[in-house]
Design a protein around this motif. Structure first.
Motif, mmCIF file in Angstrom:
data_model
loop_
_atom_site.group_PDB
_atom_site.id
_atom_site.type_symbol
_atom_site.label_atom_id
_atom_site.label_comp_id
_atom_site.label_asym_id
_atom_site.label_seq_id
_atom_site.Cartn_x
_atom_site.Cartn_y
_atom_site.Cartn_z
ATOM 1 N N VAL A 66 0.845 -1.205 0.000
ATOM 2 C CA VAL A 66 0.000 0.000 0.000
ATOM 3 C C VAL A 66 0.880 1.254 0.000
ATOM 4 O O VAL A 66 0.620 2.206 -0.743
ATOM 5 N N VAL A 67 1.933 1.257 0.788
ATOM 6 C CA VAL A 67 2.850 2.401 0.818
ATOM 7 C C VAL A 67 3.510 2.575 -0.555
ATOM 8 O O VAL A 67 3.604 3.695 -1.069
ATOM 9 N N ALA A 68 3.938 1.477 -1.172
ATOM 10 C CA ALA A 68 4.565 1.549 -2.499
ATOM 11 C C ALA A 68 3.581 2.071 -3.538
ATOM 12 O O ALA A 68 3.966 2.826 -4.440
ATOM 13 N N ALA A 69 2.321 1.682 -3.425
ATOM 14 C CA ALA A 69 1.300 2.150 -4.373
ATOM 15 C C ALA A 69 1.131 3.660 -4.286
ATOM 16 O O ALA A 69 1.028 4.344 -5.309
ATOM 17 N N VAL A 70 1.129 4.199 -3.075
ATOM 18 C CA VAL A 70 0.989 5.648 -2.908
ATOM 19 C C VAL A 70 2.256 6.353 -3.374
ATOM 20 O O VAL A 70 2.197 7.335 -4.114
ATOM 21 N N GLY A 98 -10.161 1.962 4.973
ATOM 22 C CA GLY A 98 -10.693 2.409 6.262
ATOM 23 C C GLY A 98 -9.601 2.738 7.257
ATOM 24 O O GLY A 98 -9.762 2.545 8.464
ATOM 25 N N LEU A 99 -8.486 3.268 6.774
ATOM 26 C CA LEU A 99 -7.367 3.627 7.638
ATOM 27 C C LEU A 99 -7.489 5.087 8.060
ATOM 28 O O LEU A 99 -8.165 5.873 7.408
ATOM 29 N N THR A 100 -6.797 5.437 9.118
ATOM 30 C CA THR A 100 -6.693 6.837 9.497
ATOM 31 C C THR A 100 -5.425 7.394 8.851
ATOM 32 O O THR A 100 -4.500 6.645 8.512
ATOM 33 N N ILE A 145 -3.353 9.156 -1.316
ATOM 34 C CA ILE A 145 -3.536 8.865 0.115
ATOM 35 C C ILE A 145 -5.023 8.811 0.449
ATOM 36 O O ILE A 145 -5.463 7.922 1.174
ATOM 37 N N ASP A 146 -5.797 9.751 -0.091
ATOM 38 C CA ASP A 146 -7.238 9.759 0.184
ATOM 39 C C ASP A 146 -7.904 8.476 -0.296
ATOM 40 O O ASP A 146 -8.775 7.932 0.387
ATOM 41 N N GLU A 147 -7.496 7.984 -1.456
ATOM 42 C CA GLU A 147 -8.068 6.730 -1.965
ATOM 43 C C GLU A 147 -7.726 5.557 -1.063
ATOM 44 O O GLU A 147 -8.562 4.693 -0.809
ATOM 45 N N VAL A 148 -6.505 5.538 -0.564
ATOM 46 C CA VAL A 148 -6.089 4.456 0.340
ATOM 47 C C VAL A 148 -6.880 4.517 1.639
ATOM 48 O O VAL A 148 -7.359 3.492 2.136
ATOM 49 N N GLU A 195 -2.401 6.448 10.896
ATOM 50 C CA GLU A 195 -1.972 5.064 10.728
ATOM 51 C C GLU A 195 -1.156 4.908 9.450
ATOM 52 O O GLU A 195 -0.070 4.323 9.465
ATOM 53 N N PHE A 196 -1.670 5.435 8.352
ATOM 54 C CA PHE A 196 -0.938 5.322 7.097
ATOM 55 C C PHE A 196 0.387 6.083 7.173
ATOM 56 O O PHE A 196 1.414 5.593 6.703
ATOM 57 N N ALA A 197 0.373 7.266 7.757
ATOM 58 C CA ALA A 197 1.607 8.055 7.873
ATOM 59 C C ALA A 197 2.653 7.304 8.688
ATOM 60 O O ALA A 197 3.851 7.379 8.384
ATOM 61 N N SER A 198 2.225 6.564 9.704
ATOM 62 C CA SER A 198 3.183 5.788 10.499
ATOM 63 C C SER A 198 3.807 4.677 9.657
ATOM 64 O O SER A 198 4.986 4.364 9.814
ATOM 65 N N TRP A 199 3.021 4.087 8.751
ATOM 66 C CA TRP A 199 3.574 3.071 7.843
ATOM 67 C C TRP A 199 4.620 3.697 6.929
ATOM 68 O O TRP A 199 5.689 3.128 6.720
ATOM 69 N N GLN A 200 4.309 4.867 6.387
ATOM 70 C CA GLN A 200 5.257 5.539 5.493
ATOM 71 C C GLN A 200 6.546 5.890 6.228
ATOM 72 O O GLN A 200 7.633 5.690 5.700
ATOM 73 N N ARG A 201 6.431 6.414 7.437
ATOM 74 C CA ARG A 201 7.622 6.752 8.223
ATOM 75 C C ARG A 201 8.455 5.504 8.497
ATOM 76 O O ARG A 201 9.680 5.535 8.405
#
Length: 99
Positions: free
Chosen positions: A41-45, A60-62, A52-55, A65-71
């Motif tokens: 998912v991170v690679a897709a973005v 159903g992520l916040t 990010i909005d689509e993800v 949460e997604f930003a923590s994955w990217q970091r």
């Protein structure tokens, strides 16, 4: 600046170096997030396959949460996404910042 923001790649390079399309992403109803799925998912973005909005809507992520994955990926690669190792990698990163 890119004039037409609607242009997206048909595929991007996935976390393991393989070509990845939208069809290769985890299904929208995914509830169990293993390292590989998060990294996909991170690679897709990062590659522009999804925004990010689509993800956030699709899974159903916040945003946090997604930003923590990217970091985690930016700091430690896929291994940084392992829940059992988050504190270890966080401490390692903070020590590196001091020097």
């Amino acid at each position: 600046m890119i004039e037409n923001q609607d242009i997206r790649p048909a595929q991007v390079i996935g976390p393991l170096g393989e070509p990845m399309t939208i069809a290769d992403l985890p299904p929208p109803e995914t509830k169990r997030w293993v390292v590989r799925r998060k990294a996909e998912v991170v690679a897709a973005v990062n590659g522009g396959l999804l925004t990010i909005d689509e993800v956030l809507d699709r899974y159903g992520l916040t945003l946090e949460e997604f930003a923590s994955w990217q970091r985690a990926v930016d700091r430690s690669g896929m291994q940084g996404l392992r829940v059992t190792r988050i504190q270890h990698y966080r401490d390692l990163y903070e020590r590196q910042l001091k020097y």
